[in-house]
Design an enzyme around this catalytic site. Structure first.
Site, PDB file in Angstrom:
ATOM      1  N   PRO A   1      -5.673  -1.713   7.048  1.00  0.00           N
ATOM      2  CA  PRO A   1      -5.921  -1.088   8.364  1.00  0.00           C
ATOM      3  C   PRO A   1      -7.069  -1.773   9.121  1.00  0.00           C
ATOM      4  CG  PRO A   1      -5.624   0.590   6.679  1.00  0.00           C
ATOM      5  CD  PRO A   1      -5.727  -0.734   5.958  1.00  0.00           C
TER       6      PRO A   1
ATOM      7  N   TYR B   1       0.769   4.264  -2.561  1.00  0.00           N
ATOM      8  CA  TYR B   1      -0.343   5.214  -2.412  1.00  0.00           C
ATOM      9  C   TYR B   1      -0.154   6.058  -1.150  1.00  0.00           C
ATOM     10  CZ  TYR B   1      -5.246   6.787  -2.112  1.00  0.00           C
ATOM     11  OH  TYR B   1      -6.403   7.542  -2.037  1.00  0.00           O
TER      12      TYR B   1
ATOM     13  N   ASN C   1     -17.906  -3.544  -4.717  1.00  0.00           N
ATOM     14  CA  ASN C   1     -17.834  -5.016  -4.771  1.00  0.00           C
ATOM     15  C   ASN C   1     -19.063  -5.661  -4.150  1.00  0.00           C
ATOM     16  OD1 ASN C   1     -15.374  -5.210  -6.013  1.00  0.00           O
ATOM     17  ND2 ASN C   1     -14.346  -6.303  -4.350  1.00  0.00           N
ATOM     18  N   PHE C   2     -19.382  -5.265  -2.916  1.00  0.00           N
ATOM     19  CA  PHE C   2     -20.500  -5.911  -2.200  1.00  0.00           C
ATOM     20  C   PHE C   2     -21.816  -5.699  -2.947  1.00  0.00           C
ATOM     21  CE2 PHE C   2     -18.688  -6.025   2.465  1.00  0.00           C
ATOM     22  CZ  PHE C   2     -17.665  -6.839   2.022  1.00  0.00           C
TER      23      PHE C   2
ATOM     24  N   ARG D   1     -13.230  -1.671  -4.799  1.00  0.00           N
ATOM     25  CA  ARG D   1     -13.434  -1.196  -3.431  1.00  0.00           C
ATOM     26  C   ARG D   1     -14.655  -1.877  -2.824  1.00  0.00           C
ATOM     27  NH1 ARG D   1     -12.162   5.184  -4.156  1.00  0.00           N
ATOM     28  NH2 ARG D   1     -12.778   4.778  -6.304  1.00  0.00           N
ATOM     29  N   VAL D   2     -14.734  -1.806  -1.500  1.00  0.00           N
ATOM     30  CA  VAL D   2     -15.669  -2.693  -0.816  1.00  0.00           C
ATOM     31  C   VAL D   2     -17.136  -2.397  -1.133  1.00  0.00           C
ATOM     32  CG1 VAL D   2     -15.756  -1.377   1.376  1.00  0.00           C
ATOM     33  CG2 VAL D   2     -16.084  -3.854   1.379  1.00  0.00           C
TER      34      VAL D   2
ATOM     35  N   GLU E   1       2.476   6.595   0.898  1.00  0.00           N
ATOM     36  CA  GLU E   1       3.652   7.465   0.960  1.00  0.00           C
ATOM     37  C   GLU E   1       3.619   8.515  -0.154  1.00  0.00           C
ATOM     38  OE1 GLU E   1       5.397   7.722   3.439  1.00  0.00           O
ATOM     39  OE2 GLU E   1       5.603   5.807   4.445  1.00  0.00           O
TER      40      GLU E   1
ATOM     41  N   ARG F   1       0.821  -1.221   0.000  1.00  0.00           N
ATOM     42  CA  ARG F   1       0.000   0.000   0.000  1.00  0.00           C
ATOM     43  C   ARG F   1       0.849   1.263   0.000  1.00  0.00           C
ATOM     44  NH1 ARG F   1      -5.440  -1.709   2.170  1.00  0.00           N
ATOM     45  NH2 ARG F   1      -6.101   0.436   2.297  1.00  0.00           N
TER      46      ARG F   1
HETATM   47  P1  NAD Z   1     -10.966   7.433  -9.221  1.00  0.00           P
HETATM   48  O1  NAD Z   1      -9.971   6.362  -9.524  1.00  0.00           O
HETATM   49  O2  NAD Z   1     -12.375   7.231  -9.636  1.00  0.00           O
HETATM   50  O3  NAD Z   1     -10.484   8.821  -9.847  1.00  0.00           O
HETATM   51  C1  NAD Z   1      -9.149   9.167 -10.065  1.00  0.00           C
HETATM   52  C2  NAD Z   1      -9.066   9.875 -11.409  1.00  0.00           C
HETATM   53  O4  NAD Z   1      -7.698  10.251 -11.654  1.00  0.00           O
HETATM   54  C3  NAD Z   1      -9.470   8.965 -12.577  1.00  0.00           C
HETATM   55  O5  NAD Z   1     -10.336   9.642 -13.445  1.00  0.00           O
HETATM   56  C4  NAD Z   1      -8.151   8.615 -13.257  1.00  0.00           C
HETATM   57  O6  NAD Z   1      -8.283   8.319 -14.615  1.00  0.00           O
HETATM   58  C5  NAD Z   1      -7.359   9.895 -12.996  1.00  0.00           C
HETATM   59  N1  NAD Z   1      -5.910   9.702 -13.043  1.00  0.00           N
HETATM   60  C6  NAD Z   1      -5.181   8.705 -12.473  1.00  0.00           C
HETATM   61  N2  NAD Z   1      -3.874   8.873 -12.749  1.00  0.00           N
HETATM   62  C7  NAD Z   1      -3.784  10.003 -13.514  1.00  0.00           C
HETATM   63  C8  NAD Z   1      -2.696  10.675 -14.126  1.00  0.00           C
HETATM   64  N3  NAD Z   1      -1.440  10.254 -13.999  1.00  0.00           N
HETATM   65  N4  NAD Z   1      -2.967  11.799 -14.840  1.00  0.00           N
HETATM   66  C9  NAD Z   1      -4.249  12.248 -14.984  1.00  0.00           C
HETATM   67  N5  NAD Z   1      -5.311  11.641 -14.431  1.00  0.00           N
HETATM   68  C10 NAD Z   1      -5.077  10.534 -13.702  1.00  0.00           C
HETATM   69  O7  NAD Z   1     -10.864   7.706  -7.661  1.00  0.00           O
HETATM   70  P2  NAD Z   1     -11.709   8.659  -6.714  1.00  0.00           P
HETATM   71  O8  NAD Z   1     -12.316   7.820  -5.681  1.00  0.00           O
HETATM   72  O9  NAD Z   1     -12.575   9.559  -7.527  1.00  0.00           O
HETATM   73  O10 NAD Z   1     -10.546   9.496  -6.027  1.00  0.00           O
HETATM   74  C11 NAD Z   1     -10.237  10.823  -6.412  1.00  0.00           C
HETATM   75  C12 NAD Z   1      -9.148  11.374  -5.481  1.00  0.00           C
HETATM   76  O11 NAD Z   1      -9.612  11.373  -4.133  1.00  0.00           O
HETATM   77  C13 NAD Z   1      -7.858  10.555  -5.502  1.00  0.00           C
HETATM   78  O12 NAD Z   1      -6.752  11.435  -5.459  1.00  0.00           O
HETATM   79  C14 NAD Z   1      -7.932   9.754  -4.220  1.00  0.00           C
HETATM   80  O13 NAD Z   1      -6.656   9.454  -3.720  1.00  0.00           O
HETATM   81  C15 NAD Z   1      -8.692  10.702  -3.307  1.00  0.00           C
HETATM   82  N6  NAD Z   1      -9.369   9.932  -2.238  1.00  0.00           N
HETATM   83  C16 NAD Z   1     -10.476   9.182  -2.526  1.00  0.00           C
HETATM   84  C17 NAD Z   1     -11.075   8.441  -1.512  1.00  0.00           C
HETATM   85  C18 NAD Z   1     -12.307   7.605  -1.750  1.00  0.00           C
HETATM   86  O14 NAD Z   1     -12.785   6.949  -0.827  1.00  0.00           O
HETATM   87  N7  NAD Z   1     -12.884   7.569  -2.926  1.00  0.00           N
HETATM   88  C19 NAD Z   1     -10.542   8.469  -0.214  1.00  0.00           C
HETATM   89  C20 NAD Z   1      -9.401   9.230   0.016  1.00  0.00           C
HETATM   90  C21 NAD Z   1      -8.835   9.979  -0.995  1.00  0.00           C
HETATM   91  N1  UDP Z   2     -12.834  -5.523   1.477  1.00  0.00           N
HETATM   92  C1  UDP Z   2     -13.553  -6.692   1.597  1.00  0.00           C
HETATM   93  N2  UDP Z   2     -14.076  -7.262   0.474  1.00  0.00           N
HETATM   94  C2  UDP Z   2     -13.952  -6.700  -0.755  1.00  0.00           C
HETATM   95  C3  UDP Z   2     -13.230  -5.485  -0.886  1.00  0.00           C
HETATM   96  C4  UDP Z   2     -12.669  -4.937   0.262  1.00  0.00           C
HETATM   97  O1  UDP Z   2     -13.711  -7.235   2.708  1.00  0.00           O
HETATM   98  O2  UDP Z   2     -14.482  -7.271  -1.724  1.00  0.00           O
HETATM   99  C5  UDP Z   2     -12.283  -4.909   2.706  1.00  0.00           C
HETATM  100  C6  UDP Z   2     -10.833  -4.486   2.620  1.00  0.00           C
HETATM  101  O3  UDP Z   2      -9.983  -5.577   2.958  1.00  0.00           O
HETATM  102  C7  UDP Z   2     -10.783  -3.364   3.638  1.00  0.00           C
HETATM  103  C8  UDP Z   2     -12.175  -2.730   3.540  1.00  0.00           C
HETATM  104  O4  UDP Z   2     -13.005  -3.710   2.915  1.00  0.00           O
HETATM  105  O5  UDP Z   2     -10.617  -3.886   4.938  1.00  0.00           O
HETATM  106  C9  UDP Z   2     -12.195  -1.466   2.719  1.00  0.00           C
HETATM  107  O6  UDP Z   2     -11.570  -1.749   1.485  1.00  0.00           O
HETATM  108  P1  UDP Z   2     -11.479  -0.691   0.299  1.00  0.00           P
HETATM  109  O7  UDP Z   2     -10.603  -1.288  -0.738  1.00  0.00           O
HETATM  110  O8  UDP Z   2     -12.830  -0.253  -0.109  1.00  0.00           O
HETATM  111  O9  UDP Z   2     -10.784   0.600   0.945  1.00  0.00           O
HETATM  112  P2  UDP Z   2      -9.519   0.819   1.901  1.00  0.00           P
HETATM  113  O10 UDP Z   2      -8.965  -0.476   2.373  1.00  0.00           O
HETATM  114  O11 UDP Z   2      -8.562   1.561   1.042  1.00  0.00           O
HETATM  115  O12 UDP Z   2     -10.077   1.619   3.015  1.00  0.00           O
END
Ligand code: NAD
Ligand code: UDP
Length: 310
Positions: free
Chosen positions: A273, A144, A189-190, A185-186, A146, A141
């Protein structure tokens, strides 16, 4: 009217942000390389006079005259960010570097979407912004976690050295319509497994917890942060403090979809985590923000969306 650059604008969160900014009358540039995002997410905005898409990788410099930048470009799902981990680190670090350079030149505000992953597998619960985290530097992980930590560092150094007007938010697990159905993501997926009556895959014993935020609450928090005064830089947690185990989430999804799916247990990925919950005291006091959408309501809306994907 402001001209606003949204990197990662064709992704799940980015598309909702673009939609809101376009609706408010801003001139929006959505920049994306479509690695995990898609044009389909912003299809409905394409005909609008105040919206444009640019295909570009943030690992390369980009120049445009803008008033604000929201930096979202980065894959967020463990499955995708681990597929090419070097590209993930490059996207976070070079992406931040290039966007900060642009913000410095245009003297615009720039908001970084950091993550609760900066806390790693936390020893402090719930997590306040003052907690420095417990992160493995060499695990699966780490690209992402770091990468995002380094981006935060660079944001604060550009502020201290060059006076760039930065804003940093730490987003906790967010879900809602337009998550890619195969994104891994969870929540997605679910729901997809339940709608197809397939086995629901819990990794580990399902006692690990997460706090799930509906996407509209996040967008409101992001905009409030961007509009807050230049003296508030963050980092600030934006998340929903409601905390659920993965077992509870699976049971809720089965009940809400009326699915015949069975729960099965699969190995826990490394460094997963054990718990996560935001302390949102700072967001409440500085942004007058707190989430409004409960998990039950948000799940129902998300299930309706995924039904259209079957
Ligand atoms: P996502 O994967 O749907 O969106 C990320 C977008 O970035 C995509 O459209 C992808 O094509 C684009 N992208 C990836 N690499 C690129 C690059 N090198 N150049 C240009 N575009 C690029 O994810 P998301 O859930 O919409 O997340 C958006 C942001 O929010 C991310 O930076 C993520 O780390 C942050 N974030 C999201 C969550 C969450 O739960 N969804 C939680 C914490 C942080
Ligand atoms: N997870 C799970 N089944 C899945 C996908 C994810 O049990 O099909 C678990 C995963 O191991 C983690 C939690 O759900 O403990 C959240 O996972 P996700 O990938 O959505 O986000 P993150 O781990 O980055 O918070």
């Amino acid at each position: 009217m402001k001209r606003i650059l949204v990197t990662g604008g064709a992704g799940f969160i980015g598309s909702h942000l673009c939609e809101r900014l376009v609706k408010e009358g801003n001139d929006v540039i959505c920049l994306d390389n479509f690695y995990t995002g898609s044009k389909e997410n912003v299809w409905h905005l394409l005909g609008k006079h105040n919206f444009e898409i640019v295909r570009h990788d943030v690992c390369q410099p980009y120049w445009a005259e803008v008033d604000e930048i929201y930096n979202l470009a980065c894959p967020a799902s463990p499955v995708y960010y681990q597929t090419d981990p070097i590209q993930t680190t490059k996207t976070s670090v070079f992406g931040a570097y290039h966007m900060l350079g642009l913000a410095r030149r245009t003297k615009c505000k720039i908001l970084q979407t950091s993550t609760s992953e900066v806390y790693g597998d936390p020893n402090v619960h719930p997590q306040p912004e003052s907690y420095w985290g417990n992160v493995n530097t060499i695990g699966l992980r780490s690209c992402y976690d770091e990468g995002k930590r380094c981006a935060e560092t660079m944001f604060f150094d550009y502020h201290r050295l060059h006076g760039v007007r930065i804003k940093v938010i730490r987003i906790f697990n967010t879900y809602g319509p337009r998550m890619a159905e195969n994104d891994g993501r969870v929540v997605s997926n679910f729901i997809m497994q339940a709608l197809r009556n397939e086995d629901i895959t819990i990794y580990g014993d399902g006692t690990q917890t997460r706090s799930f935020q509906y996407v509209s609450d996040l967008i409101e928090g992001m905009i409030r942060m961007m509009e807050s005064g230049d003296d508030f830089l963050g980092p600030v947690n934006i998340g929903n403090p409601g905390e659920f185990s993965m077992l509870e989430l699976a049971e809720k999804v089965i009940e809400k979809t009326g699915s015949k799916s069975k729960i099965v247990f699969k190995p826990l990925p490394s460094d997963d985590p054990k718990m996560r919950r935001p302390d949102i005291t700072l967001a409440k006091s500085k942004l007058d923000w707190e989430p409004k959408v409960k998990l039950d309501e948000g799940l129902e809306k998300t299930i309706e969306y995924f039904k259209t994907k079957l």
